[in-house]
Enzyme design. Structure first.
Site, PDB file in Angstrom:
ATOM      1  N   GLY A 147      -1.076   0.183   0.270  1.00 52.86           N
ATOM      2  CA  GLY A 147      -0.752  -0.986  -0.557  1.00 52.86           C
ATOM      3  C   GLY A 147      -1.325  -2.205   0.114  1.00 52.86           C
ATOM      4  O   GLY A 147      -2.475  -2.197   0.536  1.00 52.86           O
ATOM      5  N   GLU A 148      -0.513  -3.190   0.275  1.00 47.06           N
ATOM      6  CA  GLU A 148      -0.959  -4.419   0.934  1.00 47.06           C
ATOM      7  C   GLU A 148       0.099  -4.769   1.983  1.00 47.06           C
ATOM      8  O   GLU A 148       1.227  -5.138   1.624  1.00 47.06           O
ATOM      9  CB  GLU A 148      -1.146  -5.522  -0.107  1.00 47.06           C
ATOM     10  N   SER A 149      -0.276  -4.636   3.237  1.00 47.87           N
ATOM     11  CA  SER A 149       0.718  -4.749   4.308  1.00 47.87           C
ATOM     12  C   SER A 149       1.360  -6.132   4.363  1.00 47.87           C
ATOM     13  O   SER A 149       2.533  -6.259   4.719  1.00 47.87           O
ATOM     14  CB  SER A 149       0.094  -4.399   5.652  1.00 47.87           C
ATOM     15  N   CYS A 194      -2.522   4.020   5.725  1.00 45.67           N
ATOM     16  CA  CYS A 194      -3.249   2.782   5.479  1.00 45.67           C
ATOM     17  C   CYS A 194      -2.365   1.553   5.720  1.00 45.67           C
ATOM     18  O   CYS A 194      -2.056   1.265   6.864  1.00 45.67           O
ATOM     19  CB  CYS A 194      -3.877   2.820   4.086  1.00 45.67           C
ATOM     20  N   ARG A 217      -6.814  -4.676  10.895  1.00 51.11           N
ATOM     21  CA  ARG A 217      -6.673  -4.645   9.440  1.00 51.11           C
ATOM     22  C   ARG A 217      -8.040  -4.837   8.775  1.00 51.11           C
ATOM     23  O   ARG A 217      -8.875  -5.590   9.283  1.00 51.11           O
ATOM     24  CB  ARG A 217      -5.723  -5.791   9.061  1.00 51.11           C
ATOM     25  N   ILE A 275      -9.624   3.239   1.897  1.00 50.27           N
ATOM     26  CA  ILE A 275      -9.654   2.132   0.934  1.00 50.27           C
ATOM     27  C   ILE A 275      -9.264   0.843   1.655  1.00 50.27           C
ATOM     28  O   ILE A 275      -8.099   0.624   1.969  1.00 50.27           O
ATOM     29  CB  ILE A 275      -8.701   2.403  -0.250  1.00 50.27           C
ATOM     30  N   ARG A 276     -10.244   0.035   1.947  1.00 49.95           N
ATOM     31  CA  ARG A 276      -9.995  -1.210   2.699  1.00 49.95           C
ATOM     32  C   ARG A 276      -9.030  -0.927   3.869  1.00 49.95           C
ATOM     33  O   ARG A 276      -8.008  -1.573   4.054  1.00 49.95           O
ATOM     34  CB  ARG A 276      -9.444  -2.291   1.776  1.00 49.95           C
ATOM     35  N   HIS A 312      -5.942   8.009   2.955  1.00 46.26           N
ATOM     36  CA  HIS A 312      -4.947   8.378   1.939  1.00 46.26           C
ATOM     37  C   HIS A 312      -5.025   9.866   1.601  1.00 46.26           C
ATOM     38  O   HIS A 312      -5.693  10.236   0.633  1.00 46.26           O
ATOM     39  CB  HIS A 312      -5.220   7.595   0.651  1.00 46.26           C
ATOM     40  N   GLU A 370      -2.945  11.625   0.143  1.00 45.58           N
ATOM     41  CA  GLU A 370      -2.282  11.912  -1.144  1.00 45.58           C
ATOM     42  C   GLU A 370      -3.264  11.864  -2.317  1.00 45.58           C
ATOM     43  O   GLU A 370      -2.943  12.296  -3.417  1.00 45.58           O
ATOM     44  CB  GLU A 370      -1.109  10.941  -1.375  1.00 45.58           C
TER      45      GLU A 370
HETATM   46  N1  GLN Z   1      -6.046  -3.661   3.420  1.00 43.02           N
HETATM   47  C1  GLN Z   1      -4.676  -3.333   3.121  1.00 43.02           C
HETATM   48  C2  GLN Z   1      -3.730  -4.079   4.054  1.00 43.02           C
HETATM   49  O1  GLN Z   1      -4.128  -4.858   4.855  1.00 43.02           O
HETATM   50  C3  GLN Z   1      -4.418  -1.830   3.228  1.00 43.02           C
HETATM   51  C4  GLN Z   1      -5.159  -1.104   2.130  1.00 43.02           C
HETATM   52  C5  GLN Z   1      -4.531   0.222   1.770  1.00 43.02           C
HETATM   53  O2  GLN Z   1      -3.364   0.489   2.021  1.00 43.02           O
HETATM   54  N2  GLN Z   1      -5.317   1.036   1.097  1.00 43.02           N
HETATM   55  O3  GLN Z   1      -2.562  -3.888   3.984  1.00 43.02           O
END
Ligand code: GLN
Length: 172
Positions: free
Chosen positions: A5-7, A37, A66, A95-96, A144, A146
């Site tokens: 997600g987005e930390s 992630c 990050r 993913i990022r 990921h 999953e």
């Molecule tokens: N870039 C996101 C973050 O800093 C993490 C991306 C992800 O969970 N796929 O949280």
């Protein structure tokens, strides 16, 4: 399980819902946890390139960077040999994603980025970076699992949970 997600947002929500300290305490007390992630970022002791107000759950004596692989368009997939898993490499979807910049003495590195990805591209600065780690009953992956239907990494976590519940001990 702390998913991707987005930390930074997850950190805010943990604060808003007063979950930060209770979860920190549970993890210190030995509750198994798996972060993928953004989840890895939250479980790390220290984050580079985070927001200054970003909070950590901790549990892993690691420093993560990050968005280490670049922006969303730099997301990629590759095959990774994964320590403790039989039947070949794991297909890893990044993913990022973060990578692990350094690990403390009690941390086991389970997977690193190979020199070349499956597409043949050189991994550049990412080559050799740790992307899966374990410390006691806490495990994290930059990628990921999953998303691929391969349940082996989750199976590994289930084994950690079982060993913790049965008291056979996994903390290092
Ligand atoms: N870039 C996101 C973050 O800093 C993490 C991306 C992800 O969970 N796929 O949280």
């Amino acid at each position: 399980m702390i998913p991707g997600g987005e930390s930074t947002t997850m950190s805010r929500l943990l604060q808003t819902f007063d979950l930060l300290d209770p979860l920190r305490k549970r993890i210190v007390d030995g509750m198994p946890a798996y972060g993928s992630c953004a989840g890895m970022i939250l479980l790390a002791g220290e984050v580079l390139d985070g927001r200054p107000d970003q909070q950590q759950l901790g549990g892993l004596d690691v420093v993560v960077r990050r968005n280490a692989f670049g922006r969303q368009v730099d997301s990629f997939e590759t095959d990774l040999p994964f320590s403790g898993l039989v039947d070949g490499p794991v297909r890893a979807v990044f993913i990022r994603a973060p990578w692990v910049e350094s690990v403390g003495p009690g941390v086991e590195v389970l997977a690193t980025v190979p020199e070349r990805t499956v597409s043949g591209a050189h991994a550049g600065a990412a080559a050799g970076r740790a992307v899966a780690v374990r410390q006691g009953s806490v495990i994290a992956t930059s990628f990921h699992p999953e998303l691929t239907g391969d349940l082996r990494v989750h199976g590994l976590f289930c084994d950690l949970v079982k060993r913790t519940v049965m008291g056979t001990g996994t903390r290092s």
